[in-house]
Design a protein around this motif. Structure first.
Motif, mmCIF file in Angstrom:
data_model
loop_
_atom_site.group_PDB
_atom_site.id
_atom_site.type_symbol
_atom_site.label_atom_id
_atom_site.label_comp_id
_atom_site.label_asym_id
_atom_site.label_seq_id
_atom_site.Cartn_x
_atom_site.Cartn_y
_atom_site.Cartn_z
ATOM 1 N N UNK A 122 1.091 -1.396 -0.241
ATOM 2 C CA UNK A 122 0.143 0.268 0.137
ATOM 3 C C UNK A 122 0.644 0.944 -0.030
ATOM 4 N N UNK A 123 1.016 2.157 -0.935
ATOM 5 C CA UNK A 123 1.456 3.472 -0.854
ATOM 6 C C UNK A 123 1.583 4.460 0.203
ATOM 7 N N UNK A 124 0.218 4.383 0.466
ATOM 8 C CA UNK A 124 0.125 5.189 1.339
ATOM 9 C C UNK A 124 1.188 4.829 2.676
ATOM 10 N N UNK A 125 1.331 4.078 2.657
ATOM 11 C CA UNK A 125 1.695 2.891 4.256
ATOM 12 C C UNK A 125 3.132 3.414 4.066
ATOM 13 N N UNK A 126 3.696 3.659 3.123
ATOM 14 C CA UNK A 126 4.916 4.025 2.881
ATOM 15 C C UNK A 126 5.729 4.866 2.952
ATOM 16 N N UNK A 127 5.419 5.286 2.401
ATOM 17 C CA UNK A 127 5.487 7.367 2.024
ATOM 18 C C UNK A 127 6.997 7.643 3.184
ATOM 19 N N UNK A 128 8.545 8.096 3.126
ATOM 20 C CA UNK A 128 9.106 8.647 3.729
ATOM 21 C C UNK A 128 9.865 7.632 4.276
ATOM 22 N N UNK A 129 9.954 5.844 4.736
ATOM 23 C CA UNK A 129 10.275 4.542 4.905
ATOM 24 C C UNK A 129 11.243 4.280 4.220
ATOM 25 N N UNK A 130 12.255 3.841 4.465
ATOM 26 C CA UNK A 130 13.355 3.717 3.572
ATOM 27 C C UNK A 130 13.886 1.813 2.520
ATOM 28 N N UNK A 131 13.495 1.748 1.722
ATOM 29 C CA UNK A 131 13.273 1.279 0.839
ATOM 30 C C UNK A 131 13.563 -0.255 1.231
ATOM 31 N N UNK A 132 14.987 -0.422 1.730
ATOM 32 C CA UNK A 132 14.863 -2.082 1.873
ATOM 33 C C UNK A 132 13.907 -2.019 3.404
ATOM 34 N N UNK A 133 13.408 -1.184 3.935
ATOM 35 C CA UNK A 133 12.874 -1.567 5.305
ATOM 36 C C UNK A 133 11.416 -2.029 4.774
ATOM 37 N N UNK A 134 10.878 -1.591 3.452
ATOM 38 C CA UNK A 134 9.535 -1.931 2.444
ATOM 39 C C UNK A 134 9.574 -2.796 1.794
ATOM 40 N N UNK A 135 10.978 -3.482 0.878
ATOM 41 C CA UNK A 135 10.687 -4.276 0.572
ATOM 42 C C UNK A 135 11.522 -5.023 1.024
ATOM 43 N N UNK A 136 10.888 -5.639 2.056
ATOM 44 C CA UNK A 136 12.101 -6.506 2.852
ATOM 45 C C UNK A 136 12.707 -8.234 2.283
ATOM 46 N N UNK A 137 11.409 -8.236 1.295
ATOM 47 C CA UNK A 137 11.445 -9.846 0.779
ATOM 48 C C UNK A 137 12.688 -9.336 -0.219
ATOM 49 N N UNK A 138 13.469 -8.154 -1.067
ATOM 50 C CA UNK A 138 14.506 -7.916 -2.438
ATOM 51 C C UNK A 138 15.146 -7.916 -0.877
#
Length: 455
Positions: A65-81
């Motif tokens: 969900x886009x609105x839930x991750x704005x401002x978060x470090x990308x490596x934390x958002x896509x932990x599975x990558x």
């Protein structure tokens, strides 16, 4: 006065800022709408690697969900990558566009995703501010390629279609069976001559494809392809439609050319010839013999200079015997007769036809169906196909309308109910026939063999 002037200046400045903010909001909305419509995933991070924005396609594929991750470090958002293999970090470190890299990873919902991605820097006042990343998802790109392929096939005939009102050539005839190969070869030979051609074949075998194909391989290809279905025109209008009329010939009559005039230097295709009334057959025969016709209500003849291709879905000799088709008109129109075999007689063409229809409806319905299950092929090979190729196309279209297997194969569960029921009955009969005259051991052996083959 100074106070009033200052107040006015502040108001003007506030209005300017407000208008500028409104303009920025509009621009932001426009740019986001555009990026949400593109065919690639797009996402933006700042120079610290924090998520700024990503488009709807990326949100859909990755399940985030886009609105839930704005401002978060990308490596934390896509932990599975494993973002060591990503591209944004490369651009943050070097300040330059990254190399294109391949990522294979499970998305938030656990589905495997394959993607090519590449990052690009965005500078403001010589300072790196943002990095935007373009992502080409393999599954989505495959859909696009299917569409492009389908559009390319349509576009390849667009020039012909614009010039002479056709869609098909003989290259569009599908099938590698000996019957079809021989038929296409004969059609090419006939096409370069001027002889009238009669196409015989059951409903749904593709008579109009052959008619257009012969036209486009002939000396008449630059002229129009004019088609008429004789079964759909009321008898009292047929003569006017074929020969034309002049104003005042009858109530409501206008100066209008007939199809024989419109097909000048081209081809006139008479489909369902057997539906032509006998009186009309007589008039048409006279016109073809004299090679000239006259509009209704006129006394001036115009020359007939077009090729005639006709078609029927019944045996012409039986039609003649029953008095439905004039024998002399038959001899005039059937200088060359081409018989199109029913699908039941060339079932080895079914896999190629299925692949073609899957490709077409994948592009139309935005699916990625790869093929049909072996059990469905088995049913297709056992079925008699009274509606021929057209029926097969409609079955595939039905299955793709109701299937839940967006990325898988079509199964027997997707078949239309009448076909399921018919084949269930036929399957029982087949089992009875199999067991008739056999001992129990032979029947069991055959049944086990069928199970293994089906598996």
């Amino acid at each position: 006065m100074n106070t009033d002037l200052t107040s006015d200046l502040i108001n003007d400045l506030a209005q300017d800022i407000t208008q500028e903010l409104i303009g920025l909001r509009k621009s932001k909305t426009i740019y986001e709408d555009i990026l949400n419509k593109v065919m690639q995933g797009v996402y933006i991070v700042n120079a610290k690697g924090q998520i700024v924005w990503f488009n709807d396609l990326m949100q859909e594929v990755d399940g985030v969900n886009r609105e839930e991750v704005l401002g978060i470090q990308e490596e934390l958002v896509w932990e599975y990558i494993n973002f060591k293999a990503g591209t944004a970090a490369d651009t943050i470190q070097t300040g330059k566009p990254s190399e294109e890299k391949l990522l294979l990873y499970p998305n938030k919902k656990g589905r495997k995703v394959g993607a090519f991605m590449q990052s690009y820097p965005v500078y403001f006042n010589d300072k790196l501010e943002y990095i935007f990343i373009l992502i080409f998802y393999m599954d989505h790109s495959e859909k696009i390629l299917n569409r492009i392929s389908e559009y390319r096939n349509k576009f390849s005939h667009s020039k012909t279609r614009m010039i002479n009102d056709t869609v098909f050539t003989l290259d569009d005839v599908l099938g590698g069976s000996q019957q079809i190969r021989n038929l296409v070869a004969n059609a090419r030979k006939v096409a370069v001559k001027n002889s009238a051609v009669l196409l015989c074949g059951q409903t749904g075998t593709g008579k109009e494809i052959f008619a257009q194909g012969i036209h486009n391989a002939s000396l008449y290809q630059k002229g129009r392809f004019v088609a008429i279905n004789c079964a759909t025109i009321p008898e009292n209008l047929l003569e006017t439609i074929l020969f034309g009329s002049v104003k005042g010939a009858f109530t409501g009559a206008l100066d209008k050319p007939g199809l024989l005039e419109e097909a000048r230097d081209g081809t006139l295709f008479l489909d369902e010839l057997d539906s032509l009334p006998l009186a009309m057959q007589s008039k048409l025969l006279r016109v073809l013999q004299e090679k000239q016709a006259c509009r209704i209500g006129d006394n001036r003849n115009y020359p007939i200079n077009c090729r005639i291709i006709s078609a029927t879905n019944q045996d012409p000799q039986r039609l003649i015997a029953r008095g439905i088709l004039r024998q002399d008109l038959y001899f005039r129109l059937a200088v060359v007769t081409l018989e199109i075999p029913p699908l039941a007689d060339r079932k080895e063409d079914i896999p190629e036809l299925v692949a073609h229809f899957l490709k077409a409806y994948n592009a139309e319905y935005d699916l990625q169906i790869k093929t049909i299950d072996d059990a469905v092929f088995d049913i297709f090979f056992r079925y008699s196909w009274p509606g021929n190729v057209r029926e097969l196309e409609h079955v595939i279209e039905y299955m793709m309308n109701f299937t839940n297997a967006q990325f898988d194969n079509l199964s027997t569960e997707d078949l239309p109910s009448p076909l399921k029921e018919l084949l269930r009955v036929q399957g029982k009969k087949h089992e009875y026939d199999l067991n008739a005259g056999s001992c129990l051991n032979q029947a069991l052996e055959e049944y086990e063999k069928k199970l293994v083959q089906a598996t």
